[in-house]
Design a protein around this motif. Structure first.
Motif, PDB file in Angstrom:
ATOM      1  N   LEU A 199       0.838  -1.195   0.000  1.00  0.00           N
ATOM      2  CA  LEU A 199       0.000   0.000   0.000  1.00  0.00           C
ATOM      3  C   LEU A 199       0.873   1.245   0.000  1.00  0.00           C
ATOM      4  CD1 LEU A 199      -2.606  -0.945   2.769  1.00  0.00           C
ATOM      5  CD2 LEU A 199      -2.885  -1.159   0.299  1.00  0.00           C
ATOM      6  N   ASN A 200       0.462   2.237  -0.762  1.00  0.00           N
ATOM      7  CA  ASN A 200       1.147   3.522  -0.753  1.00  0.00           C
ATOM      8  C   ASN A 200       0.357   4.464   0.154  1.00  0.00           C
ATOM      9  OD1 ASN A 200       1.959   6.274  -1.440  1.00  0.00           O
ATOM     10  ND2 ASN A 200       3.115   5.317  -3.098  1.00  0.00           N
ATOM     11  N   LEU A 201       0.886   4.699   1.350  1.00  0.00           N
ATOM     12  CA  LEU A 201       0.151   5.492   2.335  1.00  0.00           C
ATOM     13  C   LEU A 201      -0.005   6.945   1.899  1.00  0.00           C
ATOM     14  CD1 LEU A 201       1.729   4.092   5.613  1.00  0.00           C
ATOM     15  CD2 LEU A 201      -0.289   3.325   4.387  1.00  0.00           C
ATOM     16  N   LYS A 202       0.975   7.446   1.204  1.00  0.00           N
ATOM     17  CA  LYS A 202       0.884   8.837   0.748  1.00  0.00           C
ATOM     18  C   LYS A 202      -0.289   9.007  -0.209  1.00  0.00           C
ATOM     19  CE  LYS A 202       3.753  12.596  -1.042  1.00  0.00           C
ATOM     20  NZ  LYS A 202       5.112  12.975  -1.493  1.00  0.00           N
TER      21      LYS A 202
ATOM     22  N   GLU B 134      -4.245  11.633  -1.829  1.00  0.00           N
ATOM     23  CA  GLU B 134      -4.893  11.631  -3.141  1.00  0.00           C
ATOM     24  C   GLU B 134      -6.303  11.048  -3.104  1.00  0.00           C
ATOM     25  OE1 GLU B 134      -2.198   9.846  -5.917  1.00  0.00           O
ATOM     26  OE2 GLU B 134      -0.484  10.985  -5.147  1.00  0.00           O
ATOM     27  N   GLY B 135      -6.895  11.018  -1.909  1.00  0.00           N
ATOM     28  CA  GLY B 135      -8.285  10.601  -1.802  1.00  0.00           C
ATOM     29  C   GLY B 135      -8.535   9.145  -2.122  1.00  0.00           C
ATOM     30  N   LYS B 136      -7.570   8.274  -1.821  1.00  0.00           N
ATOM     31  CA  LYS B 136      -7.737   6.855  -2.120  1.00  0.00           C
ATOM     32  C   LYS B 136      -7.913   6.020  -0.848  1.00  0.00           C
ATOM     33  CE  LYS B 136      -5.087   7.076  -6.423  1.00  0.00           C
ATOM     34  NZ  LYS B 136      -3.951   6.492  -7.187  1.00  0.00           N
ATOM     35  N   ALA B 137      -8.494   6.619   0.181  1.00  0.00           N
ATOM     36  CA  ALA B 137      -8.654   5.914   1.455  1.00  0.00           C
ATOM     37  C   ALA B 137      -9.477   4.642   1.305  1.00  0.00           C
ATOM     38  CB  ALA B 137      -9.305   6.843   2.480  1.00  0.00           C
ATOM     39  N   SER B 138     -10.338   4.580   0.285  1.00  0.00           N
ATOM     40  CA  SER B 138     -11.158   3.382   0.082  1.00  0.00           C
ATOM     41  C   SER B 138     -10.313   2.179  -0.295  1.00  0.00           C
ATOM     42  CB  SER B 138     -12.207   3.640  -1.001  1.00  0.00           C
ATOM     43  OG  SER B 138     -11.576   3.945  -2.245  1.00  0.00           O
TER      44      SER B 138
END
Length: 265
Positions: A160-163, A168-172
Motif C-alpha cells: 500500500l502507498n500510504l501517501k 490523493e483521496g484513495k482511502a477506500s
C-alpha cells in the motif's frame, strides 16, 4: 479481497491518526485467551470473569462449559441468554459481555514506525489505523507499507502507498487487518550526492525527483561546481555499476550516486 503480492513521512502521522475509527465491541470475535466479564441484569450472583480456553469454551455458573469461541460478543450474549432461558434459570435474561483482555487476535507492526510491536485487534481496524496506533511512520520510513498474511499454508503480500491513500483521496483502497498479519514499513529509498555541492551526503528520494531537485537538497553547487558536468553512478538490474552523464531534468533512482564536478575554467 486481499490480493496476492502485487509510511509514510513523519508529517503524515497526524493525518493517519484522523482515520482511527471505533466499531462496536459487539462485532469482536472471541478467541482463545480472551478474558471476558459476563453479567446478567438483575442477577448479580451470576456475574463472572473468565478466560476463553484453547478450545473456545468458557465456564459459567449454572450452565457449566459453553462454546463461545469464534462468536462475536453480540452472538455470545445471545447464546448465554438462550441457554439461561431454555433451561429455566432466568426469565427473559439480559446478558452483557465485555472483553477485559484482548489476547486472541493480534497484528505485528514492524519496521520504521515510532512504536513497533504487537497490537490487539479489539475492533475492525485498517492498516493505516494500526500504523497510527504504532505512533506513525518515523522520518526514515517509506511512503509504502507491506502487509504479509498466511492463510491455508499460503503467504500473501499486499503493498500500500500510504501517501496516495491520504493525500490523493484513495482511502477506500485501505485494507482491514486480520489476525496474524505483519505490517512492515521499510526504510525510505535514498540517493547520494557528492562533489562540488554545499551539503554532500545521503538524502531521502521522493517520487519523480530530478537531478536539479537533488542538487537543491544538497544546498546547491559551490562556486567551483559546474552544472554542465554531472554524472550518476547507477546499478542496473543485473547489479552492474554504470556511469551516466546527467542532465538537470533527468529523474534519479534509488541508490543513485550523483557527482557534481569542478568547472574546467
Amino acid at each position: 479481497m486481499f490480493r496476492p503480492f502485487g509510511i509514510c513521512p513523519h508529517f503524515f502521522i497526524g493525518l493517519i491518526g484522523l482515520l482511527i475509527l471505533s466499531t462496536s465491541q459487539a462485532d469482536y470475535l472471541l478467541g482463545p485467551n480472551d478474558v471476558v466479564r459476563i453479567a446478567v441484569y438483575g442477577n448479580e450472583d451470576l456475574a463472572t470473569e473468565t478466560r476463553v480456553s484453547d478450545s473456545g469454551k468458557i465456564t459459567f455458573p449454572l450452565l457449566g462449559e459453553i462454546e463461545l469461541g469464534s462468536l462475536s460478543v453480540g452472538e455470545a450474549e445471545a447464546r448465554v441468554e438462550t441457554l439461561l432461558s431454555e433451561r429455566g434459570y432466568v426469565r427473559n435474561p439480559q446478558v452483557n459481555i465485555t472483553v477485559q483482555e484482548y489476547r486472541s487476535h493480534e497484528v505485528a507492526v514492524l519496521g520504521f514506525v515510532n512504536k513497533p510491536g504487537r497490537f490487539a485487534l479489539d475492533t475492525a481496524s485498517t492498516v493505516t489505523q494500526l500504523i497510527a496506533l504504532a505512533g506513525g511512520v518515523n522520518p526514515q520510513g517509506d511512503d509504502r507499507t507491506i502487509v504479509t498474511r498466511t492463510r491455508n499454508g499460503q503467504t500473501y503480500r499486499e503493498e500500500l502507498n500510504l501517501k496516495e491513500l491520504l493525500e490523493e483521496g484513495k482511502a477506500s483502497e485501505d485494507i482491514f487487518a486480520e489476525d496474524g498479519d505483519v505490517i512492515f514499513v521499510p526504510r525510505a529509498p535514498v540517493f547520494y550526492i557528492h562533489g562540488e555541492v554545499q551539503r554532500p551526503g545521503a538524502y531521502r528520494l521522493e517520487r519523480n525527483m530530478s537531478v536539479a531537485q537533488a542538487i537543491s537538497l544538497g544546498g546547491g553547487v559551490t562556486p567551483r561546481g559546474s552544472l554542465r558536468s554531472i554524472t550518476i553512478k547507477r546499478r542496473s538490474s543485473e547489479d552492474q555499476l554504470t556511469t551516466l552523464d546527467a542532465e538537470l531534468d533527468e529523474l534519479i533512482e534509488k541508490d543513485d550516486v550523483i557527482y557534481v564536478d569542478e568547472r574546467w575554467f
